[in-house]
Design an enzyme around this catalytic site. Structure first.
Site, mmCIF file in Angstrom:
data_model
loop_
_atom_site.group_PDB
_atom_site.id
_atom_site.type_symbol
_atom_site.label_atom_id
_atom_site.label_comp_id
_atom_site.label_asym_id
_atom_site.label_seq_id
_atom_site.Cartn_x
_atom_site.Cartn_y
_atom_site.Cartn_z
ATOM 1 N N ARG A 29 -4.330 45.361 -23.268
ATOM 2 C CA ARG A 29 -4.380 44.162 -24.106
ATOM 3 C C ARG A 29 -3.680 42.992 -23.412
ATOM 4 O O ARG A 29 -2.640 43.166 -22.780
ATOM 5 C CB ARG A 29 -3.749 44.440 -25.474
ATOM 6 C CG ARG A 29 -4.542 45.478 -26.234
ATOM 7 C CD ARG A 29 -4.291 45.503 -27.724
ATOM 8 N NE ARG A 29 -4.961 46.666 -28.298
ATOM 9 C CZ ARG A 29 -6.251 46.718 -28.622
ATOM 10 N NH1 ARG A 29 -7.017 45.647 -28.479
ATOM 11 N NH2 ARG A 29 -6.796 47.826 -29.094
ATOM 12 N N ASP A 30 -4.282 41.803 -23.545
ATOM 13 C CA ASP A 30 -3.705 40.604 -22.940
ATOM 14 C C ASP A 30 -2.375 40.274 -23.612
ATOM 15 O O ASP A 30 -2.225 40.397 -24.828
ATOM 16 C CB ASP A 30 -4.671 39.423 -23.081
ATOM 17 C CG ASP A 30 -4.344 38.302 -22.116
ATOM 18 O OD1 ASP A 30 -5.092 38.128 -21.148
ATOM 19 O OD2 ASP A 30 -3.323 37.613 -22.336
ATOM 20 N N ASN A 87 -12.625 34.490 -14.466
ATOM 21 C CA ASN A 87 -12.238 33.206 -13.890
ATOM 22 C C ASN A 87 -12.014 33.357 -12.390
ATOM 23 O O ASN A 87 -11.427 34.360 -11.951
ATOM 24 C CB ASN A 87 -10.953 32.700 -14.554
ATOM 25 C CG ASN A 87 -11.160 32.376 -16.024
ATOM 26 O OD1 ASN A 87 -12.181 31.813 -16.403
ATOM 27 N ND2 ASN A 87 -10.199 32.748 -16.861
ATOM 28 N N VAL A 96 -4.000 34.964 -12.433
ATOM 29 C CA VAL A 96 -3.604 36.242 -11.831
ATOM 30 C C VAL A 96 -4.669 36.609 -10.797
ATOM 31 O O VAL A 96 -5.851 36.749 -11.131
ATOM 32 C CB VAL A 96 -3.481 37.354 -12.896
ATOM 33 C CG1 VAL A 96 -3.124 38.680 -12.223
ATOM 34 C CG2 VAL A 96 -2.420 36.989 -13.943
ATOM 35 N N HIS A 100 -10.218 40.389 -12.761
ATOM 36 C CA HIS A 100 -10.162 40.958 -14.114
ATOM 37 C C HIS A 100 -11.267 40.383 -14.973
ATOM 38 O O HIS A 100 -11.597 39.204 -14.881
ATOM 39 C CB HIS A 100 -8.788 40.698 -14.762
ATOM 40 C CG HIS A 100 -8.326 39.282 -14.660
ATOM 41 N ND1 HIS A 100 -7.729 38.777 -13.524
ATOM 42 C CD2 HIS A 100 -8.371 38.263 -15.533
ATOM 43 C CE1 HIS A 100 -7.431 37.514 -13.714
ATOM 44 N NE2 HIS A 100 -7.817 37.156 -14.932
ATOM 45 N N HIS A 102 -12.228 39.542 -18.727
ATOM 46 C CA HIS A 102 -11.699 39.341 -20.084
ATOM 47 C C HIS A 102 -12.754 39.797 -21.087
ATOM 48 O O HIS A 102 -13.910 39.376 -20.998
ATOM 49 C CB HIS A 102 -11.451 37.844 -20.360
ATOM 50 C CG HIS A 102 -10.383 37.193 -19.551
ATOM 51 N ND1 HIS A 102 -9.129 36.899 -20.060
ATOM 52 C CD2 HIS A 102 -10.368 36.742 -18.278
ATOM 53 C CE1 HIS A 102 -8.408 36.285 -19.144
ATOM 54 N NE2 HIS A 102 -9.129 36.174 -18.047
HETATM 55 P P1 5GP Z 1 -6.743 34.360 -15.844
HETATM 56 O O1 5GP Z 1 -6.221 33.069 -16.387
HETATM 57 O O2 5GP Z 1 -6.225 34.645 -14.453
HETATM 58 O O3 5GP Z 1 -8.220 34.533 -15.950
HETATM 59 O O4 5GP Z 1 -6.161 35.481 -16.813
HETATM 60 C C1 5GP Z 1 -4.923 36.081 -16.650
HETATM 61 C C2 5GP Z 1 -4.586 36.722 -17.974
HETATM 62 O O5 5GP Z 1 -3.549 37.650 -17.766
HETATM 63 C C3 5GP Z 1 -4.081 35.721 -19.029
HETATM 64 O O6 5GP Z 1 -4.928 35.790 -20.170
HETATM 65 C C4 5GP Z 1 -2.661 36.197 -19.315
HETATM 66 O O7 5GP Z 1 -2.324 36.086 -20.681
HETATM 67 C C5 5GP Z 1 -2.698 37.643 -18.873
HETATM 68 N N1 5GP Z 1 -1.419 38.134 -18.391
HETATM 69 C C6 5GP Z 1 -0.588 37.530 -17.501
HETATM 70 N N2 5GP Z 1 0.496 38.281 -17.279
HETATM 71 C C7 5GP Z 1 0.345 39.404 -18.050
HETATM 72 C C8 5GP Z 1 1.150 40.557 -18.244
HETATM 73 O O8 5GP Z 1 2.226 40.735 -17.663
HETATM 74 N N3 5GP Z 1 0.684 41.484 -19.124
HETATM 75 C C9 5GP Z 1 -0.517 41.353 -19.765
HETATM 76 N N4 5GP Z 1 -0.881 42.320 -20.604
HETATM 77 N N5 5GP Z 1 -1.304 40.259 -19.599
HETATM 78 C C10 5GP Z 1 -0.872 39.305 -18.756
#
Ligand code: 5GP
Ligand code: ZN
Length: 114
Positions: A29-30, A87, A96, A100, A102
């Site tokens: 989970r996010d 993304n 990150v 990944h 979503h």
């Molecule tokens: P991006 O913006 O790179 O597409 O998505 C990165 C996602 O990783 C974000 O939705 C953010 O909330 C999630 N995220 C970042 N750090 C952590 C973490 O330590 N644990 C979890 N579960 N999600 C994370």
């Protein structure tokens, strides 16, 4: 990758709420959910982004999607609908750099995106 948050989640060095795990992918989970259901589905092997994919990764990326489909059903959001997002780099808001998928759902979303 020692400095990658998602690699640390996969190894258990950073805690997470995991919802699925097999030999190829992990789903959790996010931390900051943008929808009632917000799950990250990630390959267990580190890949920075879509830009770094090779032909050898095609089965793995397909598996991310079939895992998403399975989790959508498990979460009870398959029929009402959901969104899958990857993304890539700055303009898309990637924060990150471990690829990944979503999985977002559980409420109506705005459309169009972007
Ligand atoms: P991006 O913006 O790179 O597409 O998505 C990165 C996602 O990783 C974000 O939705 C953010 O909330 C999630 N995220 C970042 N750090 C952590 C973490 O330590 N644990 C979890 N579960 N999600 C994370
Ligand atoms: Zn990583």
């Amino acid at each position: 990758m020692t400095d990658c948050i998602f690699c640390k989640i996969i190894t258990g060095d950073i805690p997470s709420t995991n919802v699925f795990r097999d030999e190829q992918v992990t789903a959790f989970r996010d931390l900051h959910p943008a929808a009632p259901t917000h799950i990250m589905i990630v390959p267990n092997k580190h890949i920075d982004s879509v830009n770094m994919l090779t032909n050898d990764d095609e089965q793995l990326i397909g598996h991310l999607f079939t895992t998403a489909k399975q989790l959508a059903a498990q979460e009870g959001i398959a029929e009402d609908g959901y969104r899958l997002i990857i993304n890539t780099n700055a303009n898309a808001g990637q924060t990150v750099f471990h690829i990944h998928l979503h999985l977002l759902g559980g409420a109506p979303m705005q459309h169009p995106m972007g």
